[in-house]
Design a protein around this motif. Structure first.
Motif, PDB file in Angstrom:
ATOM      1  N   LEU A  61       0.814  -1.219   0.000  1.00 33.44           N
ATOM      2  CA  LEU A  61       0.000   0.000   0.000  1.00 33.44           C
ATOM      3  C   LEU A  61       0.850   1.273   0.000  1.00 33.44           C
ATOM      4  N   THR A  62       1.757   1.387   0.966  1.00 29.93           N
ATOM      5  CA  THR A  62       2.518   2.631   1.056  1.00 29.93           C
ATOM      6  C   THR A  62       3.371   2.828  -0.192  1.00 29.93           C
ATOM      7  N   ALA A  63       3.929   1.739  -0.717  1.00 23.21           N
ATOM      8  CA  ALA A  63       4.699   1.846  -1.962  1.00 23.21           C
ATOM      9  C   ALA A  63       3.804   2.380  -3.082  1.00 23.21           C
ATOM     10  N   SER A 104      -4.536  -5.593   1.029  1.00 24.81           N
ATOM     11  CA  SER A 104      -5.446  -6.734   0.829  1.00 24.81           C
ATOM     12  C   SER A 104      -5.538  -7.619   2.072  1.00 24.81           C
ATOM     13  N   TYR A 105      -4.913  -7.168   3.158  1.00 26.69           N
ATOM     14  CA  TYR A 105      -4.873  -8.061   4.335  1.00 26.69           C
ATOM     15  C   TYR A 105      -5.853  -7.665   5.424  1.00 26.69           C
ATOM     16  N   LYS A 106      -6.583  -6.551   5.233  1.00 26.29           N
ATOM     17  CA  LYS A 106      -7.569  -6.158   6.247  1.00 26.29           C
ATOM     18  C   LYS A 106      -8.904  -6.820   5.901  1.00 26.29           C
ATOM     19  N   TYR A 107      -9.847  -6.070   5.329  1.00 25.34           N
ATOM     20  CA  TYR A 107     -11.148  -6.687   5.015  1.00 25.34           C
ATOM     21  C   TYR A 107     -11.037  -7.696   3.878  1.00 25.34           C
TER      22      TYR A 107
HETATM   23  C1  LIG Z   1      -3.244  -0.379   7.216  1.00 26.01           C
HETATM   24  C2  LIG Z   1      -2.917   0.929   6.647  1.00 26.01           C
HETATM   25  C3  LIG Z   1      -1.668   1.169   6.047  1.00 26.01           C
HETATM   26  C4  LIG Z   1      -0.600   0.108   6.052  1.00 26.01           C
HETATM   27  O1  LIG Z   1       0.348   0.349   5.064  1.00 26.01           O
HETATM   28  P1  LIG Z   1       1.263  -0.831   4.476  1.00 26.01           P
HETATM   29  O2  LIG Z   1       2.020  -0.163   3.425  1.00 26.01           O
HETATM   30  O3  LIG Z   1       0.323  -1.908   3.984  1.00 26.01           O
HETATM   31  O4  LIG Z   1       2.102  -1.357   5.596  1.00 26.01           O
HETATM   32  C5  LIG Z   1      -1.464   2.409   5.482  1.00 26.01           C
HETATM   33  N1  LIG Z   1      -2.411   3.372   5.508  1.00 26.01           N
HETATM   34  C6  LIG Z   1      -3.614   3.172   6.072  1.00 26.01           C
HETATM   35  C7  LIG Z   1      -4.639   4.254   6.076  1.00 26.01           C
HETATM   36  C8  LIG Z   1      -3.890   1.953   6.680  1.00 26.01           C
HETATM   37  O5  LIG Z   1      -5.072   1.759   7.271  1.00 26.01           O
END
Ligand SMILES: *Cc1c(COP(=O)(O)O)cnc(C)c1O
Length: 435
Positions: free
Chosen positions: A110-112, A247-250
């Motif tokens: 996600l952050t990437a 993709s690991y939350k909901y």
């Molecule tokens: C869970 C979450 C992340 C996590 O980021 P990763 O790159 O997957 O570690 C980032 N932003 C939000 C808003 C989140 O809820």
């Protein structure tokens, strides 16, 4: 607002609701962690790490055995060859966020993805250099934005614009966000807000925000970490520029699994890349599929969101996503999940209001359109804080989470949680407040 009868606080009533639930059988598709006494945990943490679908192991084993038997030929053989593997995820991912198939891809984390999207969509000029985020953004989003500003030579103190709730209010008002955009839009290059706020569970009005941003010439993107798999969206029709989600939350694809990304089709034109209108960081997986292996070092972007891909993806992780998306499909799709999600959250809310309104404040907005699965609770009882109560309920079989400074987040999710889970949770919470 769904309402339930007065006698809702009974195990019998909760079981009746489960009996009427058309997708209650899906709980059996998941591994539910057990307490020491052998009973199922009350797992309300699907907003942080979703549970494992039982089919995930089978999907992963299939890819492991393909690799054992075929080695490199697995790229082209079997039911799910690795070369186009990400394409097997496209259709269901697109439905989750309301996109065309050419607009979504599973890649990176996600952050990437947020960074790669900002490379393309944060194009500051001397006059238009601000990024609008929220005051209480998830740390990774805050850091990503701050570092992008610095990377472009801007001072975050001047260029990071924060949307803030009014004094004494826990959540943002849409009207205040729109006002901020109307007033400062000429200086805002990019608006990057969450679809669902992680701390309060508030759903933002993505359509209205996108419209207001575009009216002022800003680019608009959303972090959908807490929205994907939770609420239905229409990113294409809303004209959102980009979005990213994990993709690991909901979405139950396992810890650290590959993320999702959306880029609106209006940005897919290869010319925009080649003439630097819409630059992006490129890798070979974004290059035209027909000529990728000619190794000619002459980058031709695929005319879809896939052109933002860099590397050949981790297939084991994508296999877990495929398992998860198949489970969503089995449920009947995101609308079916949303219908149950609304009912579960409403039931939990009504139980809390009826049994514990003196002791608990719910930060999450009550309107259906402004909330998803998650309720964010603050303990108000004299001499007790949220953290102490959190520790007690955890010891009694509840898995949820605590977020500093003082919120207990609970998320009954439609795929595997039951109305009985909600009943049991409130029973445990009640006794831990009395203790
Ligand atoms: C869970 C979450 C992340 C996590 O980021 P990763 O790159 O997957 O570690 C980032 N932003 C939000 C808003 C989140 O809820």
């Amino acid at each position: 607002m769904t309402t339930f009868s007065q006698e809702l606080f009974s195990q019998e009533y909760a079981r009746q609701l489960d009996a009427q639930d058309p997708i209650s059988h899906l709980r059996d598709e998941f591994h539910i962690p057990k307490q020491a006494n052998g009973e199922d945990e009350i797992y309300f943490c699907g907003n942080s790490l979703g549970l494992q679908p039982k089919r995930t192991q089978e999907y992963l084993n299939y890819e492991l055995s393909q690799w054992q038997k075929l080695g490199v030929k697995g790229h082209f053989s079997g039911d799910f060859p690795w070369m186009p593997y990400h394409e097997f995820l496209t259709e269901e991912s697109a439905k989750l966020v309301g996109a065309k198939k050419s607009e979504v891809v599973c890649m990176n984390s996600l952050t990437a993805n947020l960074h790669f999207m900002m490379v393309s969509f944060y194009r500051p000029t001397a006059k238009r250099h601000k990024i609008l985020i929220e005051d209480h953004a998830f740390p990774s989003d805050h850091y990503a934005v701050e570092s992008q500003l610095r990377y472009h030579g801007h001072d975050p103190k001047e260029s990071m614009l924060l949307a803030t709730p009014r004094d004494g209010e826990p959540t943002l008002r849409t009207e205040d966000i729109l006002k901020l955009i109307a007033e400062q839009g000429d200086e805002i290059a990019l608006i990057m807000l969450p679809g669902v706020q992680y701390y309060t569970g508030q759903v933002l009005d993505m359509q209205a925000i996108t419209k207001a941003g575009h009216a002022k010439g800003c680019k608009v993107g959303f972090d959908l970490a807490h929205a994907a798999g939770n609420i239905p969206m229409q990113l294409h029709d809303w004209n959102v520029d980009f979005a990213a989600w994990c993709s690991y939350k909901y979405l139950n694809s396992g810890p650290g699994s590959v993320a999702g990304c959306f880029v609106h089709e209006k940005h897919h034109n290869a010319e925009d890349f080649l003439n630097n209108e819409l630059p992006r960081f490129a890798g070979w997986w974004g290059h035209d599929k027909e000529s990728r292996f000619r190794m000619e070092n002459n980058f031709m972007p695929i005319e879809s969101v896939e052109s933002w891909q860099l590397s050949n993806p981790p297939i084991l992780s994508l296999a877990a996503i495929r398992a998860s998306l198949d489970t969503v499909k089995q449920a009947g799709g995101i609308q079916v999940l949303r219908t149950k999600g609304i009912k579960l959250a409403a039931y939990l809310r009504q139980l809390l209001e009826q049994e514990l309104s003196q002791d608990i404040t719910i930060l999450t907005p009550k309107e259906t359109a402004a909330s998803g699965c998650q309720l964010s609770l603050v303990v108000d009882l004299h001499g007790l804080d949220s953290k102490t109560v959190f520790d007690r309920i955890e010891a009694a079989g509840v898995t949820c989470d605590f977020r500093y400074p003082n919120v207990i987040r609970v998320a009954p999710v439609p795929l595997y949680n039951s109305f009985e889970d909600c009943y049991k949770f409130v029973t445990i919470l009640k006794s831990s407040l009395e203790a």
